[in-house]
Design an enzyme around this catalytic site. Sequence first.
Site, PDB file in Angstrom:
ATOM      1  N   GLU A  80       0.889  -1.174   0.000  1.00  0.00           N
ATOM      2  CA  GLU A  80       0.000   0.000   0.000  1.00  0.00           C
ATOM      3  C   GLU A  80       0.920   1.214   0.000  1.00  0.00           C
ATOM      4  O   GLU A  80       1.557   1.515   1.006  1.00  0.00           O
ATOM      5  CB  GLU A  80      -0.867   0.020   1.264  1.00  0.00           C
ATOM      6  CG  GLU A  80      -1.755  -1.191   1.446  1.00  0.00           C
ATOM      7  CD  GLU A  80      -2.927  -1.222   0.481  1.00  0.00           C
ATOM      8  OE1 GLU A  80      -3.221  -0.190  -0.133  1.00  0.00           O
ATOM      9  OE2 GLU A  80      -3.527  -2.300   0.354  1.00  0.00           O
ATOM     10  N   CYS A  83      -3.521   8.284   3.602  1.00  0.00           N
ATOM     11  CA  CYS A  83      -3.189   7.806   2.252  1.00  0.00           C
ATOM     12  C   CYS A  83      -4.365   7.977   1.307  1.00  0.00           C
ATOM     13  O   CYS A  83      -4.187   8.055   0.105  1.00  0.00           O
ATOM     14  CB  CYS A  83      -2.772   6.347   2.326  1.00  0.00           C
ATOM     15  SG  CYS A  83      -3.973   5.348   3.198  1.00  0.00           S
TER      16      CYS A  83
HETATM   17  P1  NAP Z   1       8.300   4.937   4.768  1.00  0.00           P
HETATM   18  O1  NAP Z   1       9.402   5.873   5.059  1.00  0.00           O
HETATM   19  O2  NAP Z   1       8.363   4.159   3.508  1.00  0.00           O
HETATM   20  O3  NAP Z   1       8.181   3.989   6.036  1.00  0.00           O
HETATM   21  C1  NAP Z   1       7.212   3.003   6.123  1.00  0.00           C
HETATM   22  C2  NAP Z   1       7.723   1.869   6.987  1.00  0.00           C
HETATM   23  O4  NAP Z   1       8.806   1.217   6.344  1.00  0.00           O
HETATM   24  C3  NAP Z   1       8.250   2.326   8.349  1.00  0.00           C
HETATM   25  O5  NAP Z   1       7.873   1.364   9.303  1.00  0.00           O
HETATM   26  C4  NAP Z   1       9.749   2.332   8.141  1.00  0.00           C
HETATM   27  O6  NAP Z   1      10.462   2.186   9.328  1.00  0.00           O
HETATM   28  C5  NAP Z   1       9.914   1.131   7.252  1.00  0.00           C
HETATM   29  N1  NAP Z   1      11.139   1.100   6.465  1.00  0.00           N
HETATM   30  C6  NAP Z   1      11.910   2.137   6.064  1.00  0.00           C
HETATM   31  N2  NAP Z   1      12.933   1.682   5.321  1.00  0.00           N
HETATM   32  C7  NAP Z   1      12.809   0.336   5.244  1.00  0.00           C
HETATM   33  C8  NAP Z   1      13.557  -0.701   4.614  1.00  0.00           C
HETATM   34  N3  NAP Z   1      14.637  -0.443   3.898  1.00  0.00           N
HETATM   35  N4  NAP Z   1      13.149  -1.982   4.762  1.00  0.00           N
HETATM   36  C9  NAP Z   1      12.043  -2.258   5.473  1.00  0.00           C
HETATM   37  N5  NAP Z   1      11.293  -1.326   6.091  1.00  0.00           N
HETATM   38  C10 NAP Z   1      11.662  -0.036   5.974  1.00  0.00           C
HETATM   39  O7  NAP Z   1       6.898   5.684   4.712  1.00  0.00           O
HETATM   40  P2  NAP Z   1       6.288   6.720   5.763  1.00  0.00           P
HETATM   41  O8  NAP Z   1       6.975   8.008   5.513  1.00  0.00           O
HETATM   42  O9  NAP Z   1       6.246   6.166   7.128  1.00  0.00           O
HETATM   43  O10 NAP Z   1       4.759   6.785   5.283  1.00  0.00           O
HETATM   44  C11 NAP Z   1       4.245   7.769   4.435  1.00  0.00           C
HETATM   45  C12 NAP Z   1       3.806   7.153   3.129  1.00  0.00           C
HETATM   46  O11 NAP Z   1       2.967   6.031   3.371  1.00  0.00           O
HETATM   47  C13 NAP Z   1       2.981   8.096   2.296  1.00  0.00           C
HETATM   48  O12 NAP Z   1       3.517   8.111   0.997  1.00  0.00           O
HETATM   49  C14 NAP Z   1       1.588   7.475   2.275  1.00  0.00           C
HETATM   50  O13 NAP Z   1       0.869   7.683   1.091  1.00  0.00           O
HETATM   51  C15 NAP Z   1       1.863   6.042   2.480  1.00  0.00           C
HETATM   52  N6  NAP Z   1       0.706   5.419   3.108  1.00  0.00           N
HETATM   53  C16 NAP Z   1      -0.068   4.567   2.393  1.00  0.00           C
HETATM   54  C17 NAP Z   1      -1.167   3.956   2.976  1.00  0.00           C
HETATM   55  C18 NAP Z   1      -2.031   3.005   2.222  1.00  0.00           C
HETATM   56  O14 NAP Z   1      -2.833   2.321   2.856  1.00  0.00           O
HETATM   57  N7  NAP Z   1      -1.926   2.915   0.932  1.00  0.00           N
HETATM   58  C19 NAP Z   1      -1.456   4.215   4.322  1.00  0.00           C
HETATM   59  C20 NAP Z   1      -0.651   5.097   5.016  1.00  0.00           C
HETATM   60  C21 NAP Z   1       0.430   5.688   4.402  1.00  0.00           C
HETATM   61  P3  NAP Z   1      11.070   3.462  10.094  1.00  0.00           P
HETATM   62  O15 NAP Z   1       9.932   4.294  10.513  1.00  0.00           O
HETATM   63  O16 NAP Z   1      11.783   2.849  11.246  1.00  0.00           O
HETATM   64  O17 NAP Z   1      11.961   4.136   9.111  1.00  0.00           O
END
Ligand code: NAP
Length: 514
Positions: free
Chosen positions: A257, A296
């Site tokens: 997602e 999102c």
């Molecule tokens: P993110 O930076 O991609 O982080 C998401 C998760 O991935 C966090 O738990 C993060 O951990 C972890 N992570 C980071 N690097 C990783 C790696 N190399 N391997 C495995 N896991 C890793 O995203 P975010 O900034 O938290 O979220 C914002 C984005 O999420 C927005 O673009 C939004 O659209 C999207 N979103 C989508 C939905 C949906 O249902 N479609 C819902 C909510 C949000 P850390 O926090 O420890 O870095």
Amino acid sequence: MIELLSNYMGGQWVQGQATGSVLVDPVLGTELVRVDSTGLDLAAGFAFAREQGGKALQALSYGARAQMLEAVSKVLQSRRDAYYEIATANSGTVKNDSAVDIDGAIYTLATYAKLGKSLGDRHFLLDGEVASLAKDGLFQSRHVQVPTKGLALFINAFNFPAWGLWEKAAPALLSGVPVVVKPATSTAWLTQRMVKDVVDAGVLPAGAISVVCGGSAGLLDALEEFDVLSFTGSADTAATIRRHGAVAERSVRVNIEADSINSAVLLPGDAPGSLAFDAFIKEVTREMTVKSGQKCTAIRRVFIPESLYDATAEAIKARLAKVVVGNPRNESVRMGALVSRAQLSAVEEGLARLKTEAEVLHDGAAHPLVDADPKIACCVGPTLLGVRQPDQATTVHDHEVFGPVATLVPFRDLTHAQMLVRRGRGSLVVSLYGSDNQALARTAVDLAESHGRVHVGTPDSAAVQSGHGNVMPQSLHGGPGRAGGGEELGGLRALNFYHRRAAIQAHPDVIQAI
Ligand code: NAP
């Protein structure tokens, strides 16, 4: 030193071995707790989840696991007040916005408990009809869905620490699959507390739920062939995950997602002052401001007939001007903070990018902050932008600003509107507003190929509709293309992800005995 939250792995509470990351109040700037996952024995913890948790869960029927979900929802319900306090402190959200996350989680669990009871005493599911494989019907094929023997790893985004866990865990646990959740670091506290309350209450078998707070290092390496991985977050991290050996080589099933440039469309024919127009304006404004736009599913592009550009801008501006922004502890405040300084910078950078091709119709920077120091608080007012030449614009269709920002986009006719909506390259949700039921139905089906959900708002449903951005457990969540290509929820459809489908070919007597 502030408290270091423990991880729950292998049926034990374990602290990380490093200092960890500090979680901060995004309004006051105060330090809250620390999280750290350094030094955890993930291989052993994951094995415990599969062997102890998975076995105990799968010994139960769907009906018994549904009762377990009901018990989990009751535990969470009884601690709601503590969750609201954590959300205010760690996410900077006003009460109504915390409810979307916390009460949304409890409602989703309760819904799956109800759905699960309908599956009764079964231990696996039948899929479709029996097919004959021989002329005389003496050899047949029957498809079954059996729970996977692996675990479900959830890597979650920062914006839904409560709902993000339970909307995934409810169908997983109902399927008999143990879960390991790794919340986003910045808001991990609420997830950790909920897991702790459920573990302490003893309503789940040992190994059914684990939580890793802190870095993600090693998590994907510990996945095996029958595990599944559900990721919510940015498109960049999603791409890294898809390339990992667990997915690329060990065929770990993955659900993504990611970000999404969602749309709302006012169909031609409903003038300012009409019920449809008013419902549209109300929903757009609500979507821009709920959780400070950190959803999102939030509306990012607002499509209106060309002739209504100015009137729509005026109507939205009038509502946005009344939004009081600041410290969620102040009763007058309607919109709290973004989750961190990093998110505030990302929103400011995103706005600067959008402004290179859009005009500012309502400037969020002009909103005074109530009870919040702009040098510390991660608060920003809602901003409405507009592009008068949408065919030439690119950033508005490409760049998701994860904050209280939306852009007005005029269209010539419905064909033009649909072409522009599709420039989002696949989204979680589009909402349509109008009063011509035939035109709404046609457009809904036309746009279904590029959206996980089409939400239609008509005057007749205005009082009861569930909202553009609210993800209901009964309906599908996820979207094609840049939205990640994932599917979650949708009632019992969610169970598919946690089951393996197999065909059993046999004599009808054997098929009958299944
Ligand atoms: P993110 O930076 O991609 O982080 C998401 C998760 O991935 C966090 O738990 C993060 O951990 C972890 N992570 C980071 N690097 C990783 C790696 N190399 N391997 C495995 N896991 C890793 O995203 P975010 O900034 O938290 O979220 C914002 C984005 O999420 C927005 O673009 C939004 O659209 C999207 N979103 C989508 C939905 C949906 O249902 N479609 C819902 C909510 C949000 P850390 O926090 O420890 O870095």
